[in-house]
Motif scaffolding. Structure first.
Motif, PDB file in Angstrom:
ATOM      1  N   ILE A 122      45.882  44.189  47.197  1.00  5.61           N
ATOM      2  CA  ILE A 122      44.573  44.747  46.832  1.00  5.61           C
ATOM      3  C   ILE A 122      44.294  44.515  45.350  1.00  5.61           C
ATOM      4  O   ILE A 122      43.175  44.128  44.969  1.00  5.61           O
ATOM      5  CB  ILE A 122      44.514  46.243  47.193  1.00  5.61           C
ATOM      6  N   ALA A 123      45.299  44.730  44.516  1.00  5.31           N
ATOM      7  CA  ALA A 123      45.110  44.527  43.075  1.00  5.31           C
ATOM      8  C   ALA A 123      44.832  43.058  42.768  1.00  5.31           C
ATOM      9  O   ALA A 123      43.961  42.741  41.947  1.00  5.31           O
ATOM     10  CB  ALA A 123      46.345  45.000  42.312  1.00  5.31           C
ATOM     11  N   GLU A 124      45.529  42.162  43.409  1.00  5.18           N
ATOM     12  CA  GLU A 124      45.300  40.726  43.169  1.00  5.18           C
ATOM     13  C   GLU A 124      43.925  40.307  43.667  1.00  5.18           C
ATOM     14  O   GLU A 124      43.228  39.527  43.005  1.00  5.18           O
ATOM     15  CB  GLU A 124      46.396  39.910  43.863  1.00  5.18           C
ATOM     16  N   ARG A 127      41.364  41.595  41.201  1.00  4.59           N
ATOM     17  CA  ARG A 127      41.392  40.796  39.974  1.00  4.59           C
ATOM     18  C   ARG A 127      40.697  39.441  40.197  1.00  4.59           C
ATOM     19  O   ARG A 127      39.949  38.959  39.363  1.00  4.59           O
ATOM     20  CB  ARG A 127      42.844  40.587  39.528  1.00  4.59           C
ATOM     21  N   TYR A 128      40.943  38.851  41.366  1.00  2.31           N
ATOM     22  CA  TYR A 128      40.317  37.569  41.684  1.00  2.31           C
ATOM     23  C   TYR A 128      38.795  37.724  41.769  1.00  2.31           C
ATOM     24  O   TYR A 128      38.053  36.926  41.215  1.00  2.31           O
ATOM     25  CB  TYR A 128      40.871  37.035  43.006  1.00  2.31           C
ATOM     26  N   HIS A 129      38.351  38.773  42.487  1.00  2.00           N
ATOM     27  CA  HIS A 129      36.916  38.985  42.611  1.00  2.00           C
ATOM     28  C   HIS A 129      36.279  39.331  41.269  1.00  2.00           C
ATOM     29  O   HIS A 129      35.155  38.905  40.987  1.00  2.00           O
ATOM     30  CB  HIS A 129      36.620  40.087  43.647  1.00  2.00           C
ATOM     31  N   TYR A 130      36.939  40.068  40.439  1.00  3.82           N
ATOM     32  CA  TYR A 130      36.401  40.436  39.134  1.00  3.82           C
ATOM     33  C   TYR A 130      36.235  39.184  38.275  1.00  3.82           C
ATOM     34  O   TYR A 130      35.211  39.000  37.630  1.00  3.82           O
ATOM     35  CB  TYR A 130      37.324  41.448  38.441  1.00  3.82           C
ATOM     36  N   HIS A 132      36.098  36.025  39.365  1.00  6.51           N
ATOM     37  CA  HIS A 132      35.220  35.043  39.999  1.00  6.51           C
ATOM     38  C   HIS A 132      33.753  35.451  39.917  1.00  6.51           C
ATOM     39  O   HIS A 132      32.894  34.616  39.671  1.00  6.51           O
ATOM     40  CB  HIS A 132      35.640  34.893  41.458  1.00  6.51           C
ATOM     41  N   TYR A 133      33.470  36.728  40.137  1.00  7.52           N
ATOM     42  CA  TYR A 133      32.073  37.145  40.192  1.00  7.52           C
ATOM     43  C   TYR A 133      31.553  37.696  38.881  1.00  7.52           C
ATOM     44  O   TYR A 133      30.364  37.951  38.753  1.00  7.52           O
ATOM     45  CB  TYR A 133      31.891  38.191  41.292  1.00  7.52           C
ATOM     46  N   SER A 134      32.392  37.910  37.884  1.00  7.92           N
ATOM     47  CA  SER A 134      31.896  38.466  36.641  1.00  7.92           C
ATOM     48  C   SER A 134      31.198  37.417  35.774  1.00  7.92           C
ATOM     49  O   SER A 134      30.397  37.745  34.916  1.00  7.92           O
ATOM     50  CB  SER A 134      33.038  39.104  35.854  1.00  7.92           C
ATOM     51  N   TYR A 135      31.455  36.145  35.978  1.00 10.46           N
ATOM     52  CA  TYR A 135      30.815  35.087  35.193  1.00 10.46           C
ATOM     53  C   TYR A 135      29.448  34.717  35.714  1.00 10.46           C
ATOM     54  O   TYR A 135      28.684  34.065  35.046  1.00 10.46           O
ATOM     55  CB  TYR A 135      31.700  33.852  35.137  1.00 10.46           C
TER      56      TYR A 135
END
Length: 136
Positions: A122-124, A127-130, A132-135
């Motif tokens: 869940i943490a990984e 982190r991946y979604h944060y 990938h989608y934060s940019y």
């Protein structure tokens, strides 16, 4: 012949080799002090049968049926203890203890893996979604 010459080359002396306070050796019959022997029977405490631990492993985590087998050996140990066979009770209790340790370690590892691995995933993923989608 010389009158000052004796038949022995050295003068004879009487030297006691031991202290001769008692004519009889210690521990011999007739010894005034006497030796008494006392036999002391120290009761050994009965072996632990690990019945409660086996019940917990059987109810809460019967992985590979180790809890059931440990429970069987615990009951056998208790039966041997009631009959008075201390050696048999120790053998069965030792087997039950080894099975309980194995079952407890396996259950603990399984619980650890069931909690830690999903949390790590869940943490990984978060982190991946944060990233990938934060940019965007």
């Amino acid at each position: 012949m010389d009158p000052g010459y004796s038949s022995e080359p050295y003068p004879v002396e009487t030297v006691p080799l031991q202290d001769r306070r008692h004519e009889v050796s210690p521990g011999q019959p007739g010894d005034p002090t006497g030796v008494q022997y006392t036999v002391v029977n120290v009761p050994t405490e009965p072996p632990t049968d690990y019945l409660v631990w086996s019940l917990c492993n059987f109810v809460y985590g019967n992985i590979f049926c180790l809890g059931l087998v440990a429970l069987i050996y615990s009951v056998r140990a208790r039966d041997r203890k009631v009959v008075g066979d201390q050696d048999g009770a120790r053998r069965h209790a030792s087997t039950a203890r080894a099975l309980n340790i194995t079952a407890t370690v396996l259950i603990s590892l399984l619980v650890f893996l069931c909690i830690v691995v999903p949390l790590a995933l869940i943490a990984e993923t978060a982190r991946y979604h944060y990233r990938h989608y934060s940019y965007n």
